[in-house]
Design a protein around this motif. Sequence first.
Motif, PDB file in Angstrom:
ATOM      1  N   ALA A  10      26.336 -52.805 -15.143  1.00 27.85           N
ATOM      2  CA  ALA A  10      25.033 -52.757 -14.478  1.00 27.85           C
ATOM      3  C   ALA A  10      25.146 -52.036 -13.145  1.00 27.85           C
ATOM      4  O   ALA A  10      24.277 -51.228 -12.792  1.00 27.85           O
ATOM      5  N   ILE A  11      26.222 -52.281 -12.421  1.00 30.10           N
ATOM      6  CA  ILE A  11      26.427 -51.621 -11.132  1.00 30.10           C
ATOM      7  C   ILE A  11      26.664 -50.128 -11.341  1.00 30.10           C
ATOM      8  O   ILE A  11      26.095 -49.290 -10.646  1.00 30.10           O
ATOM      9  N   PHE A  12      27.479 -49.801 -12.329  1.00 30.59           N
ATOM     10  CA  PHE A  12      27.781 -48.386 -12.593  1.00 30.59           C
ATOM     11  C   PHE A  12      26.519 -47.610 -12.948  1.00 30.59           C
ATOM     12  O   PHE A  12      26.233 -46.565 -12.357  1.00 30.59           O
ATOM     13  N   PHE A  13      25.748 -48.101 -13.910  1.00 30.95           N
ATOM     14  CA  PHE A  13      24.565 -47.354 -14.352  1.00 30.95           C
ATOM     15  C   PHE A  13      23.474 -47.336 -13.297  1.00 30.95           C
ATOM     16  O   PHE A  13      22.766 -46.337 -13.148  1.00 30.95           O
ATOM     17  N   LEU A  45      20.388 -44.126  -9.655  1.00 37.23           N
ATOM     18  CA  LEU A  45      19.646 -44.201  -8.401  1.00 37.23           C
ATOM     19  C   LEU A  45      19.401 -42.834  -7.756  1.00 37.23           C
ATOM     20  O   LEU A  45      18.263 -42.520  -7.420  1.00 37.23           O
ATOM     21  N   PRO A  46      20.395 -41.972  -7.591  1.00 39.35           N
ATOM     22  CA  PRO A  46      20.119 -40.664  -6.994  1.00 39.35           C
ATOM     23  C   PRO A  46      19.360 -39.720  -7.928  1.00 39.35           C
ATOM     24  O   PRO A  46      18.765 -38.753  -7.479  1.00 39.35           O
ATOM     25  N   LEU A  47      19.381 -39.975  -9.218  1.00 37.27           N
ATOM     26  CA  LEU A  47      18.698 -39.087 -10.157  1.00 37.27           C
ATOM     27  C   LEU A  47      17.207 -39.372 -10.254  1.00 37.27           C
ATOM     28  O   LEU A  47      16.468 -38.561 -10.794  1.00 37.27           O
ATOM     29  N   MET A  48      16.763 -40.492  -9.750  1.00 34.66           N
ATOM     30  CA  MET A  48      15.362 -40.874  -9.879  1.00 34.66           C
ATOM     31  C   MET A  48      14.396 -39.916  -9.190  1.00 34.66           C
ATOM     32  O   MET A  48      13.362 -39.625  -9.736  1.00 34.66           O
ATOM     33  N   LEU A  93      14.559 -36.870  -8.996  1.00 35.01           N
ATOM     34  CA  LEU A  93      14.714 -35.560  -9.640  1.00 35.01           C
ATOM     35  C   LEU A  93      15.230 -34.515  -8.659  1.00 35.01           C
ATOM     36  O   LEU A  93      14.584 -33.523  -8.363  1.00 35.01           O
ATOM     37  N   ILE A  94      16.410 -34.765  -8.160  1.00 40.71           N
ATOM     38  CA  ILE A  94      17.066 -33.852  -7.238  1.00 40.71           C
ATOM     39  C   ILE A  94      17.455 -32.596  -8.013  1.00 40.71           C
ATOM     40  O   ILE A  94      17.975 -32.668  -9.114  1.00 40.71           O
ATOM     41  N   SER A  95      17.201 -31.437  -7.433  1.00 44.20           N
ATOM     42  CA  SER A  95      17.571 -30.197  -8.108  1.00 44.20           C
ATOM     43  C   SER A  95      19.042 -29.904  -7.847  1.00 44.20           C
ATOM     44  O   SER A  95      19.609 -30.308  -6.847  1.00 44.20           O
ATOM     45  N   GLY A  96      19.641 -29.190  -8.762  1.00 40.13           N
ATOM     46  CA  GLY A  96      21.046 -28.841  -8.627  1.00 40.13           C
ATOM     47  C   GLY A  96      21.913 -29.709  -9.514  1.00 40.13           C
ATOM     48  O   GLY A  96      21.488 -30.728 -10.031  1.00 40.13           O
ATOM     49  N   ASP A  97      23.157 -29.287  -9.667  1.00 37.37           N
ATOM     50  CA  ASP A  97      24.096 -30.018 -10.505  1.00 37.37           C
ATOM     51  C   ASP A  97      24.881 -30.995  -9.641  1.00 37.37           C
ATOM     52  O   ASP A  97      25.839 -30.631  -8.973  1.00 37.37           O
ATOM     53  N   LEU A  98      24.460 -32.239  -9.659  1.00 36.94           N
ATOM     54  CA  LEU A  98      25.100 -33.274  -8.850  1.00 36.94           C
ATOM     55  C   LEU A  98      25.799 -34.309  -9.709  1.00 36.94           C
ATOM     56  O   LEU A  98      26.086 -35.407  -9.257  1.00 36.94           O
ATOM     57  N   THR A  99      26.077 -33.975 -10.951  1.00 40.54           N
ATOM     58  CA  THR A  99      26.615 -34.963 -11.876  1.00 40.54           C
ATOM     59  C   THR A  99      27.980 -35.481 -11.443  1.00 40.54           C
ATOM     60  O   THR A  99      28.216 -36.677 -11.473  1.00 40.54           O
ATOM     61  N   ILE A 100      28.863 -34.611 -10.999  1.00 41.64           N
ATOM     62  CA  ILE A 100      30.214 -35.043 -10.612  1.00 41.64           C
ATOM     63  C   ILE A 100      30.175 -35.926  -9.361  1.00 41.64           C
ATOM     64  O   ILE A 100      30.751 -37.015  -9.378  1.00 41.64           O
ATOM     65  N   PRO A 101      29.505 -35.515  -8.272  1.00 36.59           N
ATOM     66  CA  PRO A 101      29.475 -36.411  -7.112  1.00 36.59           C
ATOM     67  C   PRO A 101      28.785 -37.744  -7.407  1.00 36.59           C
ATOM     68  O   PRO A 101      29.209 -38.780  -6.901  1.00 36.59           O
ATOM     69  N   ALA A 115      28.732 -39.266 -10.327  1.00 42.39           N
ATOM     70  CA  ALA A 115      29.652 -40.045 -11.163  1.00 42.39           C
ATOM     71  C   ALA A 115      30.763 -40.656 -10.305  1.00 42.39           C
ATOM     72  O   ALA A 115      31.134 -41.811 -10.512  1.00 42.39           O
ATOM     73  N   VAL A 116      31.267 -39.899  -9.340  1.00 44.77           N
ATOM     74  CA  VAL A 116      32.315 -40.431  -8.456  1.00 44.77           C
ATOM     75  C   VAL A 116      31.765 -41.585  -7.630  1.00 44.77           C
ATOM     76  O   VAL A 116      32.419 -42.622  -7.472  1.00 44.77           O
ATOM     77  N   ARG A 117      30.553 -41.440  -7.114  1.00 45.32           N
ATOM     78  CA  ARG A 117      29.931 -42.525  -6.348  1.00 45.32           C
ATOM     79  C   ARG A 117      29.696 -43.742  -7.232  1.00 45.32           C
ATOM     80  O   ARG A 117      29.904 -44.877  -6.813  1.00 45.32           O
ATOM     81  N   ALA A 118      29.271 -43.533  -8.468  1.00 45.52           N
ATOM     82  CA  ALA A 118      29.032 -44.655  -9.385  1.00 45.52           C
ATOM     83  C   ALA A 118      30.330 -45.393  -9.700  1.00 45.52           C
ATOM     84  O   ALA A 118      30.355 -46.623  -9.736  1.00 45.52           O
ATOM     85  N   ILE A 119      31.397 -44.638  -9.903  1.00 45.34           N
ATOM     86  CA  ILE A 119      32.692 -45.273 -10.190  1.00 45.34           C
ATOM     87  C   ILE A 119      33.182 -46.061  -8.975  1.00 45.34           C
ATOM     88  O   ILE A 119      33.610 -47.211  -9.094  1.00 45.34           O
ATOM     89  N   SER A 120      33.084 -45.457  -7.793  1.00 48.65           N
ATOM     90  CA  SER A 120      33.578 -46.154  -6.596  1.00 48.65           C
ATOM     91  C   SER A 120      32.722 -47.377  -6.267  1.00 48.65           C
ATOM     92  O   SER A 120      33.252 -48.420  -5.876  1.00 48.65           O
ATOM     93  N   ASN A 121      31.407 -47.286  -6.437  1.00 48.39           N
ATOM     94  CA  ASN A 121      30.558 -48.452  -6.172  1.00 48.39           C
ATOM     95  C   ASN A 121      30.732 -49.537  -7.226  1.00 48.39           C
ATOM     96  O   ASN A 121      30.416 -50.695  -6.969  1.00 48.39           O
ATOM     97  N   SER A 122      31.222 -49.194  -8.399  1.00 46.13           N
ATOM     98  CA  SER A 122      31.496 -50.205  -9.425  1.00 46.13           C
ATOM     99  C   SER A 122      32.827 -50.888  -9.183  1.00 46.13           C
ATOM    100  O   SER A 122      32.962 -52.092  -9.396  1.00 46.13           O
TER     101      SER A 122
END
Length: 120
Positions: A70-73, A78-81, A83-91, A93-100
């Motif tokens: 639940a924390i990971f997803f 949260l940052p994708l809501m 609709l930020i433009s650009g490819d931010l998938t890696i940063p 994902a890293v933030r999601a892993i660290s916050n989990s």
Amino acid sequence: MVNTNKQKINFYKLGSSYLFRLVLLFIIYIVIGKISLLAYEIFGEKLIFWPASGVALACIFIWGYSLWPAIFFATFLLPLMPLISGDLTIPIAVRAISNSIEPLLVVYFCRRGVGFNNSL
């Protein structure tokens, strides 16, 4: 004749189900995270703490390690809501892993290292 035999919902039993806890933590994390990001946009200063991590930490202390998805997803979405433009998938994902991993490690070290007992 009036039937007064109404069935009551046992909220404690409902709250003990894993899926309910998972969804509840996900929603609370998203709401508190959005409020925190809104405060960042209003005041324009960086936040020195992330209130959603405190909620995640408390839920893992109370309900156990199994709520990390639940924390990971929530952190990932949260940052994708907005609709930020650009490819931010890696940063993201890293933030999601660290916050989990963060609340899992804190709970682990509090219980194993310090001997913290969360029964008050």
